[in-house]
Design an enzyme around this catalytic site. Structure first.
Site, PDB file in Angstrom:
ATOM      1  N   HIS A 307       0.855  -1.191   0.000  1.00 48.33           N
ATOM      2  CA  HIS A 307       0.000   0.000   0.000  1.00 48.33           C
ATOM      3  C   HIS A 307       0.883   1.231   0.000  1.00 48.33           C
ATOM      4  O   HIS A 307       1.931   1.258   0.665  1.00 48.33           O
ATOM      5  CB  HIS A 307      -0.904   0.017   1.243  1.00 48.33           C
ATOM      6  CG  HIS A 307      -2.045   0.977   1.147  1.00 48.33           C
ATOM      7  ND1 HIS A 307      -1.901   2.326   1.393  1.00 48.33           N
ATOM      8  CD2 HIS A 307      -3.350   0.788   0.827  1.00 48.33           C
ATOM      9  CE1 HIS A 307      -3.078   2.930   1.231  1.00 48.33           C
ATOM     10  NE2 HIS A 307      -3.966   2.028   0.897  1.00 48.33           N
ATOM     11  N   ASP A 364      -7.855  -4.143  -0.541  1.00 44.54           N
ATOM     12  CA  ASP A 364      -8.432  -4.354  -1.870  1.00 44.54           C
ATOM     13  C   ASP A 364      -8.401  -5.825  -2.262  1.00 44.54           C
ATOM     14  O   ASP A 364      -9.311  -6.324  -2.922  1.00 44.54           O
ATOM     15  CB  ASP A 364      -7.672  -3.526  -2.914  1.00 44.54           C
ATOM     16  CG  ASP A 364      -7.779  -2.043  -2.671  1.00 44.54           C
ATOM     17  OD1 ASP A 364      -8.910  -1.573  -2.464  1.00 44.54           O
ATOM     18  OD2 ASP A 364      -6.749  -1.357  -2.650  1.00 44.54           O
TER      19      ASP A 364
END
Length: 428
Positions: A307, A364
């Site tokens: 991330h 995600d």
């Protein structure tokens, strides 16, 4: 720590005050820079070192993996709270009392009917229209059906605008999905909770009664909470900067939806499933693709791992990982795509290359798995993200307007042609 920062440019020295946040974040206040230096500005592509505002909504520490809404730890909210409680806290500052929550829900339900003419707008979309485009358009269209501007100095008008969009937005989400699937557009039931009603509106078949699976409902509740806000990201900054022109709430939200649509932002969970589909089509060899991901000369990129903000682990992924496994176990789904996802997860969690670089599966990755298991089409994944992010966008817009922030107007460094003479067409 000193109270000022000094900037030396040639023989000239300038001083700028330091601003300290409640979590000891420190910023250099350069709002007087251009005037003090006769026109100099800073340049920061992507605004990675630039604070656009002061905000009391969300605290994020990417190095330590901390995420808090209004001071409440994301772990506690995901485990103990209902999405509507979290929405209230984000928008109004504190978790609601029982009476406040009941009134909030009742007012939302009373504003959940969408003008029937909106259905005509939906009918005009082709069946293959992307649901995010449909959702953005419908949200913008709400302005036409609610033309009066909101007086931000009126607590009552602000509250009414908030419950209106909180009531209508889930309907638009469900209709965007059902339009694509060729199903009749419905309204759910006032007797249900907020999340349960969303599920009913989305999944109810016209020839059978819909009963929500509690494991699925709990997972969806968690996902919506985890996506509810994330500080000054692309879509949130878009909502704030559009709203800074005094554009209304619905128009600002529509702009935020469009920003979220991008594959580098909200579209990341859709990209995960598309990657898994591609791996499946190539034989489903997870080890092969993990090797490709480690090869710097290979163009393949592993989606859903690591991330940009979290340099250690994504606390949202830690929470939703458990829910993902619970959903898959409860539903007992046999799906090669989900098997590939499990394989990639195990490879990454045990491979020194990924562990040393802290390239863990992010939110995600797991949200895509859960949405697929629920039966939500891949094109709807980003729409579900928008549904969760709605209260965060509202809170950010509300804070920006109440703080009377100036209109957003970034500067630039011009790199084009110098002054040129105009030559008529026949002489060019």
């Amino acid at each position: 720590m000193p109270d000022i920062a000094k900037l030396q440019i040639g023989d000239n020295s300038y001083e700028f005050p330091l601003v300290k946040g409640s979590e000891n974040e420190v910023a250099i206040d350069i709002k007087t820079l251009r005037g003090a230096t006769n026109g100099m500005i800073t340049i920061d592509p992507g605004y990675k070192n630039t604070g656009s505002c002061k905000s009391a909504i969300t605290f994020l520490d990417g190095e330590k993996g901390i995420l808090r809404y209004r001071g409440y730890a994301i772990e506690d909210l995901a485990e103990k709270a209902d999405f509507l409680e979290v929405a209230y806290a984000l928008i109004f500052g504190d978790l609601p009392t029982k009476e406040q929550l009941e009134k909030f829900h009742a007012d939302i339900k009373s504003n959940s009917i969408v003008d029937e003419d909106v259905k005509k707008i939906i009918d005009a979309f082709p069946k293959n229209a992307h649901p995010m485009g449909v959702l953005s358009s419908l949200t913008s269209a709400l302005v036409a059906f609610n033309p009066s501007s909101v007086n931000v100095d009126s607590e009552e008008e602000m509250y009414n605008a908030i419950v209106k969009i909180m009531g209508k937005f889930p309907v638009l989400v469900a209709w965007a999905m059902r339009k694509k699937q060729g199903l009749p557009l419905n309204y759910g039931s006032k007797s249900l909770g907020y999340v349960a009603n969303i599920m009913k509106m989305m999944f109810e078949q016209p020839n059978e009664e819909y009963v929500a699976n509690p494991v699925i409902k709990d997972a969806l509740n968690k996902l919506l909470i985890l996506h509810a806000d994330h500080e000054q990201n692309c879509s949130t900054s878009t909502v704030r900067i559009v709203g800074s022109s005094h554009a209304g709430l619905f128009a600002s939200l529509s702009a935020g939806i469009s920003a979220l649509w991008g594959p580098l932002h909200g579209g990341a969970n859709q990209a995960v499933l598309e990657m898994l589909e591609a791996i499946k089509e190539d034989g489903g060899d997870t080890k092969k693709y993990m090797a490709k991901a480690k090869d710097k000369n290979d163009p393949f990129r592993l989606m859903g791992f690591g991330h940009r903000v979290y340099k250690n682990f994504d606390p949202r992924a830690t929470i939703i990982k458990v829910a993902a496994h619970e959903v898959l176990q409860d539903l007992g789904i046999e799906d090669p795509i989900l098997d590939i996802a499990r394989g990639l997860e195990q490879e990454a969690l045990n491979d020194p290359y990924f562990v040393d670089r802290k390239l863990y599966p992010n939110v995600d990755f797991y949200s895509g798995i859960i949405y697929r298991a629920m039966g939500i089409p891949v094109e709807m994944f980003t729409v579900m993200f928008a549904l969760g992010r709605l209260p965060g966008w509202i809170a950010q817009w509300k804070e920006m307007r109440e703080n009377k922030e100036p209109i957003g107007r970034p500067r630039q460094i011009y790199t084009g042609e110098n002054s040129r003479d105009f030559v008529t067409a026949e002489n060019r």
